[in-house]
Design a protein around this motif. Structure first.
Motif, PDB file in Angstrom:
ATOM      1  N   TYR A 230       0.835  -1.187  -0.035  1.00 34.11           N
ATOM      2  CA  TYR A 230       0.009   0.098   0.026  1.00 34.11           C
ATOM      3  C   TYR A 230       0.846   1.385  -0.020  1.00 34.11           C
ATOM      4  CZ  TYR A 230      -3.073   3.887   1.801  1.00 34.11           C
ATOM      5  OH  TYR A 230      -3.591   5.000   1.895  1.00 34.11           O
TER       6      TYR A 230
ATOM      7  N   ASN B 120      -3.825   7.109  -3.976  1.00 33.56           N
ATOM      8  CA  ASN B 120      -3.787   5.763  -3.061  1.00 33.56           C
ATOM      9  C   ASN B 120      -3.365   4.753  -4.189  1.00 33.56           C
ATOM     10  OD1 ASN B 120      -4.718   6.090  -0.104  1.00 33.56           O
ATOM     11  ND2 ASN B 120      -5.824   7.521  -1.305  1.00 33.56           N
ATOM     12  N   ARG B 121      -2.597   3.746  -3.527  1.00 29.99           N
ATOM     13  CA  ARG B 121      -2.341   2.377  -4.576  1.00 29.99           C
ATOM     14  C   ARG B 121      -2.323   1.255  -3.943  1.00 29.99           C
ATOM     15  NH1 ARG B 121       1.295  -0.602  -7.531  1.00 29.99           N
ATOM     16  NH2 ARG B 121       0.909  -0.630  -9.753  1.00 29.99           N
TER      17      ARG B 121
ATOM     18  N   GLU C 238      -1.775  -2.924  -4.043  1.00 29.22           N
ATOM     19  CA  GLU C 238      -1.566  -4.067  -4.872  1.00 29.22           C
ATOM     20  C   GLU C 238      -1.273  -5.356  -4.104  1.00 29.22           C
ATOM     21  OE1 GLU C 238       1.853  -5.487  -8.112  1.00 29.22           O
ATOM     22  OE2 GLU C 238       1.652  -3.283  -7.756  1.00 29.22           O
TER      23      GLU C 238
ATOM     24  N   TYR D  96      -5.692  -1.710  -6.997  1.00 30.74           N
ATOM     25  CA  TYR D  96      -6.430  -0.598  -7.021  1.00 30.74           C
ATOM     26  C   TYR D  96      -5.656   0.550  -6.924  1.00 30.74           C
ATOM     27  CZ  TYR D  96      -9.946   2.744  -5.732  1.00 30.74           C
ATOM     28  OH  TYR D  96     -11.129   3.967  -5.521  1.00 30.74           O
ATOM     29  N   GLN D  97      -6.104   1.766  -7.837  1.00 35.54           N
ATOM     30  CA  GLN D  97      -5.261   3.150  -7.618  1.00 35.54           C
ATOM     31  C   GLN D  97      -6.505   4.350  -7.759  1.00 35.54           C
ATOM     32  OE1 GLN D  97      -2.494   2.807 -10.776  1.00 35.54           O
ATOM     33  NE2 GLN D  97      -3.536   4.200 -12.055  1.00 35.54           N
TER      34      GLN D  97
ATOM     35  N   TRP E  15      -6.726   8.647  -7.586  1.00 38.86           N
ATOM     36  CA  TRP E  15      -6.344  10.100  -7.438  1.00 38.86           C
ATOM     37  C   TRP E  15      -7.512  11.040  -7.240  1.00 38.86           C
ATOM     38  CZ3 TRP E  15      -5.074  13.221 -12.413  1.00 38.86           C
ATOM     39  CH2 TRP E  15      -4.509  14.694 -12.022  1.00 38.86           C
TER      40      TRP E  15
ATOM     41  N   HIS F 270     -10.178   6.711 -10.457  1.00 33.30           N
ATOM     42  CA  HIS F 270     -10.126   5.388  -9.980  1.00 33.30           C
ATOM     43  C   HIS F 270      -9.911   4.321 -10.864  1.00 33.30           C
ATOM     44  CE1 HIS F 270     -14.314   4.112 -10.409  1.00 33.30           C
ATOM     45  NE2 HIS F 270     -14.593   5.303 -10.344  1.00 33.30           N
TER      46      HIS F 270
ATOM     47  N   LEU G 284      -6.406  -2.722 -10.913  1.00 38.68           N
ATOM     48  CA  LEU G 284      -5.124  -3.222 -11.669  1.00 38.68           C
ATOM     49  C   LEU G 284      -5.230  -4.788 -11.754  1.00 38.68           C
ATOM     50  CD1 LEU G 284      -3.007  -1.001  -9.387  1.00 38.68           C
ATOM     51  CD2 LEU G 284      -3.606  -0.497 -11.751  1.00 38.68           C
TER      52      LEU G 284
ATOM     53  N   GLU H 245      -0.539   0.001 -17.985  1.00 40.64           N
ATOM     54  CA  GLU H 245       0.120   0.552 -17.165  1.00 40.64           C
ATOM     55  C   GLU H 245       1.353  -0.238 -17.039  1.00 40.64           C
ATOM     56  OE1 GLU H 245      -1.321   2.185 -13.131  1.00 40.64           O
ATOM     57  OE2 GLU H 245       0.315   0.791 -12.175  1.00 40.64           O
TER      58      GLU H 245
ATOM     59  N   ARG I  14       5.129  -0.471 -15.087  1.00 41.18           N
ATOM     60  CA  ARG I  14       6.066  -0.137 -13.633  1.00 41.18           C
ATOM     61  C   ARG I  14       7.195  -0.927 -13.696  1.00 41.18           C
ATOM     62  NH1 ARG I  14       4.664   2.183  -8.489  1.00 41.18           N
ATOM     63  NH2 ARG I  14       5.832   1.387  -6.909  1.00 41.18           N
TER      64      ARG I  14
END
Length: 275
Positions: A87, A116-117, A119, A142-143, A145, A162, A165, A212, A214
Motif C-alpha cells: 500500500y 492511493n495505490r 497491490e 486498485y489505484q 487520485w 479510480h 489493476l 500501465e 511499472r
C-alpha cells in the motif's frame, strides 16, 4: 567394478551439489513487514486542445507485508511461494496549468492531490545458482487520485479518478553480500473497471481498458538481526481512456478526455523479517 565406481562417483557429485535452495538473505528480505517514507513526482497531460497539465512532487508513505516460503520445507530443492500486499499513499500540492471548464480561458492553480495505490501479488519463486531468486507473479489491485483544484467551483474541481489493476510481473532478487540483496521488479498491468466522478460538475463516467507499466529497483540490507533497511526507486506510466460525451445543460456536452500520467520517485524504509 567399473560400473559401480561410475555410480558411486555420480552419487557423490549429487551429494556435494544439491539442487539450489532459496538464499537466506533473499528469504529474510522477502518475508517481512515494512514501513517506508518517500517522494513521488507526477506528470499529467490531457490529450486535448486546450488541455490540462499538472506536475509536482508530493511526499508519502508505504506499508507492505510479504512472504517467500518453500513448498517443501527441509528439502534442498524447493519451489517457493511468493506473496505480497503493498500500500502506498502520497498527498500534497502540485501545479495545475489548464483552462476554465466553460469559457476555456487559461488558468493556473493548485491541486491538493491525494494518491492511493494498493497491490496484491501471488507467484512462484525459483532459486538460481548463487542464491538469486527468479519470481514471476500475478498482480491485482486498485489505484485512485483525488484531484482537488483551487479555486473551488471554477473548474471541474473535486475530481476522483479510480481504477482496478490486473496483470503480470517479474521480480529478481540477487544477494550481493552478507544480508545484502539487490532487486528489480517489472510489471505490465491493465487498468480496468475504472472511471471518474467530478463532484464540482455533477458528472461521472467509466473508462475503457488501458495499460500501465511499472519498474522498480532497490537495495535491502539486514543491518541488525531481523531488522532491515531498504531503499527503492520506481517509474510508472499509465493512460486513462477518458469517457463518452454526456449532455450537460443547454447545447453543451461534458466528457473526460484521454490522458497520460507518468510518476516516478524514491522510498526509504525499515523492515522486520519474521522468517
Amino acid at each position: 567394478m567399473k560400473a559401480l565406481s561410475v555410480g558411486m562417483t555420480l552419487a557423490a557429485c549429487l551429494a556435494v551439489r544439491p539442487a539450489q535452495a532459496a538464499s537466506p538473505a533473499v528469504s529474510a528480505a522477502e518475508t517481512s513487514i515494512n514501513l517506508s517514507v518517500g517522494v513521488m513526482n507526477t506528470q499529467y497531460h490531457e490529450n486535448l486542445t486546450p488541455g490540462d497539465d499538472e506536475s509536482g512532487t508530493t511526499p508519502g508513505f508505504g506499508v507492505s507485508i510479504g512472504a517467500l516460503l518453500p513448498t517443501h520445507p527441509g528439502y534442498a530443492a524447493s519451489v517457493d511461494i511468493y506473496s505480497a500486499l503493498i500500500y502506498n499513499f502520497d498527498a500534497g500540492n502540485i501545479g495545475y496549468s489548464g483552462h476554465y471548464l466553460v469559457s476555456g480561458a487559461p488558468l493556473t492553480a493548485t491541486d491538493h492531490s491525494v494518491f492511493n495505490r494498493v497491490e496484491a501479488r501471488l507467484g512462484l519463486g525459483f532459486p538460481l545458482i548463487g542464491g538469486a531468486e527468479s519470481i514471476p507473479f500475478l498482480a491485482a489491485g486498485y489505484q485512485a487520485w483525488n484531484r482537488n483544484i483551487d479555486p473551488k467551483g471554477a473548474i471541474g474541481t473535486d475530481e476522483f479518478y479510480h481504477s482496478g489493476l490486473f496483470g503480470l510481473g517479474y521480480k529478481l532478487d540477487v544477494p550481493i553480500g552478507a544480508g545484502f540483496v539487490a532487486f528489480g521488479t517489472g510489471e505490465v498491468l491493465a487498468l480496468a473497471g475504472g472511471g471518474i466522478t467530478a463532484n464540482g460538475a455533477n458528472f461521472s463516467g467509466g473508462f475503457g481498458v488501458t495499460p500501465e507499466e511499472r519498474v522498480e529497483l532497490g537495495l535491502n540490507d539486514a543491518v541488525s538481526g531481523r531488522f532491515h533497511l531498504f531503499a527503492t526507486a520506481f517509474w510508472e506510466h499509465f493512460n486513462y481512456a477518458g469517457t463518452r460525451p454526456q449532455s450537460y445543460g443547454y447545447n453543451y456536452y461534458l466528457y473526460e478526455p484521454f490522458s497520460t500520467t507518468t510518476q516516478f520517485g524514491a522510498n526509504f524504509g525499515i523492515g522486520y523479517s519474521f522468517n
